[in-house]
Each structure stands twice: as structure tokens, then as C-alpha cells.
Design an enzyme around this catalytic site. Structure first.
Site, mmCIF file in Angstrom:
data_model
loop_
_atom_site.group_PDB
_atom_site.id
_atom_site.type_symbol
_atom_site.label_atom_id
_atom_site.label_comp_id
_atom_site.label_asym_id
_atom_site.label_seq_id
_atom_site.Cartn_x
_atom_site.Cartn_y
_atom_site.Cartn_z
ATOM 1 N N ASP A 12 1.035 -1.062 -0.068
ATOM 2 C CA ASP A 12 -0.051 -0.065 -0.049
ATOM 3 C C ASP A 12 0.800 1.438 0.023
ATOM 4 O O ASP A 12 1.575 1.363 0.935
ATOM 5 C CB ASP A 12 -1.051 -0.230 1.092
ATOM 6 C CG ASP A 12 -1.844 1.233 1.365
ATOM 7 O OD1 ASP A 12 -2.906 1.294 0.837
ATOM 8 O OD2 ASP A 12 -1.241 2.208 2.011
ATOM 9 N N TYR A 72 3.000 9.855 0.043
ATOM 10 C CA TYR A 72 4.077 8.992 0.430
ATOM 11 C C TYR A 72 5.508 9.358 -0.244
ATOM 12 O O TYR A 72 6.462 9.183 0.386
ATOM 13 C CB TYR A 72 3.854 7.635 0.534
ATOM 14 C CG TYR A 72 2.613 7.261 1.396
ATOM 15 C CD1 TYR A 72 2.070 8.272 2.085
ATOM 16 C CD2 TYR A 72 2.368 5.932 1.328
ATOM 17 C CE1 TYR A 72 0.843 7.793 2.832
ATOM 18 C CE2 TYR A 72 1.105 5.514 2.046
ATOM 19 C CZ TYR A 72 0.561 6.199 2.637
ATOM 20 O OH TYR A 72 -0.551 5.991 3.374
ATOM 21 N N LYS A 89 -1.484 0.941 21.409
ATOM 22 C CA LYS A 89 -2.450 0.212 21.905
ATOM 23 C C LYS A 89 -2.221 -1.156 22.256
ATOM 24 O O LYS A 89 -3.101 -1.968 22.907
ATOM 25 C CB LYS A 89 -3.739 0.045 20.964
ATOM 26 C CG LYS A 89 -4.514 1.435 20.550
ATOM 27 C CD LYS A 89 -4.723 2.248 21.730
ATOM 28 C CE LYS A 89 -5.425 3.675 21.351
ATOM 29 N NZ LYS A 89 -5.549 4.607 22.333
ATOM 30 N N SER A 117 6.093 -1.596 8.974
ATOM 31 C CA SER A 117 7.472 -1.599 9.796
ATOM 32 C C SER A 117 8.716 -1.692 8.725
ATOM 33 O O SER A 117 8.801 -2.435 7.832
ATOM 34 C CB SER A 117 7.682 -2.852 10.882
ATOM 35 O OG SER A 117 8.822 -2.866 11.481
ATOM 36 N N ARG A 124 9.952 -7.628 12.763
ATOM 37 C CA ARG A 124 8.496 -7.181 12.918
ATOM 38 C C ARG A 124 7.746 -7.543 11.780
ATOM 39 O O ARG A 124 6.759 -7.724 11.757
ATOM 40 C CB ARG A 124 8.353 -5.675 13.502
ATOM 41 C CG ARG A 124 8.668 -5.694 15.030
ATOM 42 C CD ARG A 124 8.447 -4.332 15.391
ATOM 43 N NE ARG A 124 9.234 -3.795 16.460
ATOM 44 C CZ ARG A 124 10.215 -2.863 16.411
ATOM 45 N NH1 ARG A 124 10.340 -2.403 14.929
ATOM 46 N NH2 ARG A 124 11.028 -2.494 17.163
#
Length: 293
Positions: free
Chosen positions: A51, A56, A219, A256, A261
Site C-alpha cells: 500500500d 508518500y 494500543k 515496519s 517485526r
């Protein structure tokens, strides 16, 4: 979305014979020189969905990854987004077409999904201009599917007045702190579930994407998430949040540059959250994300 998923699972998109992978890799805030290698690491880890977006400024670098990887173009799903229209007849379409050419410069090149980046800071006539440009891109075969990002039900209803392709295939709910006039926090994760928008999209068959489902890591430390991670065994809080998105029927887009990760974020297909765990995460909802006019 069924709970029995694999890295090769896909979902169908409306107004298209295109199917989209159920988890993706985002390149937001990855520097241009690092983008190609980051995409190649993601593809090596098993991602088949990348994506990007015009703002960007790394679409061409995503395109280089497509050229350098060992997989055929049809095996990698790519999304990009357009933020603003251009003044002048046909110029918005040409701006969108430039993105396609950066990502897939072949004569028959295409992107799999093209989105309007946000409805905010735009007048209704500008939103209309953007959508009609994407419709032409779709009709010309340069975008296999078209959709929107950050759209709320009122924006989707507004589209009915001018769209010939409706509903949009996808609504990507995204954290966007870089917009010129607004700080938007339309994030889709357990703490901000945007149930009105989710219900609307589900009713009309619009696939929901969860951009930054880890909420930039904030979160992942929620007590409930940590507790569930301990219950399922061998999984991190981040993996629990990604799995939660999948079982809600949302397509998570993770990001990431850390190789470990990157691999961890796609290693979410060998466990299932129980109904009790899903309910526990549902209860983290703090209400609708704020709306901006």
C-alpha cells in the site's frame, strides 16, 4: 471474513473480478531510498499486498520492488491513493495515471486498487472530480478496482449523486497526521471501532481496510490485549491486534522497517481468537472517531 485464513487468503472486490489479499504492507513514512528494500523484505516474508500513495512520494520505489522481486506482476496486489485534484480539464486523471506509470511502467501496466486519500479539506465538487477521474482510470483498465479512504457514511451517500461506479470497492480507515488543514484520527482498531461507518460499509459490501491497526504501537499495551496474548501463547500483543482485525473482517495494513517485526506481523494465521477474547477487545471501544468538516 472466515476465521480459517492463510497468507494466501483473499477477499473479492465489488465492480471487479479482482481479489485482494487479507493482509498488506504499508510504506507510509518509509524514506524513498529505503522503500524498495523494505518492500522486497515484505514480499520475502510472504506479503502479497503493498500500500502506497502519492503523498508518500515513494510510488516509483514500490515499482522498483515489483520489477526486482522474483514474482510475476499479477501475484502482487498494489494500492495507491490520490489526495488532491488538479485544475484543468482531464488533469486529475493524468495525475492519477502518472502514479500508475511510476508503479507499473509497462505499456499495459496497472494498479490493483486506486483510492481517494481523504474527503477532508475538499469541496464536494472536488471529491466528485477525483472520483470521476478514478472511474475513467478503471474503465481504461489502469486500475483494477477503485475506492476511498477516510470516508464516512455522509461522504459515501454524497457519491450516489454523481458516481456511475458505486459502491466503492474499499474504504481504508487511516491515521493521517499530514493533511494540510486537519489532524484526522480515523483509526480502525479495538479502541476506535467507528461502528456507524463499519455497519454502513458492511451493509453495502464495501471492504474495510485498517491502516496502522497497531495504532503506532500505542494500543498494544492495553491490559486486555496483553492478557489475550498471554492466553494464546507465543504471540505478541501486536499479533493479537492484527488477528482481531482479520476476524472482524477488516484488511489490516501493517508497517515496519524492522525485518523481525515484518515477519511477526504476518505470522497471524496459526491461531484464532475466541468469541470471549473478541468480545473483550470489542469492549475497548471508546466511541466514534471525531469527524471533521
Amino acid at each position: 471474513m472466515p476465521t480459517k485464513l492463510t497468507t494466501t487468503s483473499t477477499v473479492p472486490l465489488q465492480n471487479s473480478d479482482t481479489r485482494m489479499p487479507v493482509v498488506g504492507f504499508g510504506v507510509y513514512q518509509i524514506d524513498r531510498p529505503a522503500t524498495t528494500d523494505a518492500c522486497l523484505r515484505a514480499i520475502s516474508a510472504g506479503y502479497r499486498y503493498i500500500d502506497t500513495a502519492q503523498i508518500y512520494q515513494n510510488e516509483a520505489e514500490v515499482g522498483l520492488a515489483l520489477q526486482q522481486c522474483d514474482l510475476p506482476r499479477k501475484d502482487i496486489f498494489v494500492t495507491t491513493k490520490i489526495r488532491y485534484p488538479r485544475l484543468g480539464k482531464g488533469k486529475t486523471y493524468l495525475r492519477a495515471l502518472q502514479s500508475v506509470q511510476k508503479i507499473d511502467p509497462r505499456e499495459d501496466g496497472y494498479v490493483d486498487l486506486f483510492l481517494i486519500h481523504s474527503p477532508y479539506a475538499l469541496k464536494p465538487k472536488e471529491r466528485k472530480e477525483l472520483w470521476l477521474a478514478l472511474e475513467k482510470l478503471w474503465k481504461d483498465g489502469k486500475a483494477r478496482a477503485i475506492g476511498v479512504s477516510n470516508y464516512q457514511p455522509e461522504h459515501l451517500e454524497e457519491m450516489r449523486g454523481y458516481a456511475t461506479v458505486w459502491p466503492p470497492a474499499v474504504n481504508q480507515i487511516v491515521v493521517s497526521r499530514h493533511f494540510t488543514l486537519h489532524v484526522c484520527s480515523h483509526l480502525l482498531h479495538p479502541c476506535t471501532q467507528q461502528r456507524e461507518t463499519v455497519d454502513y460499509c458492511n451493509k453495502h459490501g464495501i471492504v474495510l481496510q485498517a491502516h496502522s491497526p497497531l495504532s503506532r504501537g500505542l494500543k498494544a499495551q492495553e491490559d486486555a490485549v496483553v492478557k489475550i496474548a498471554g492466553k494464546v501463547g507465543g504471540k505478541s500483543p501486536a499479533q493479537v491486534l492484527i488477528r482481531y482485525c482479520l476476524q472482524k473482517g477488516w484488511v489490516p495494513l501493517t508497517k515496519s522497517e524492522n525485518e523481525a517485526r515484518v515477519k511477526e506481523n504476518i505470522d497471524v494465521f496459526d491461531f484464532v481468537l475466541s468469541k470471549e477474547d473478541m468480545a473483550s477487545l470489542d469492549r475497548l471501544d471508546r466511541g466514534e472517531a471525531p469527524k471533521f468538516e
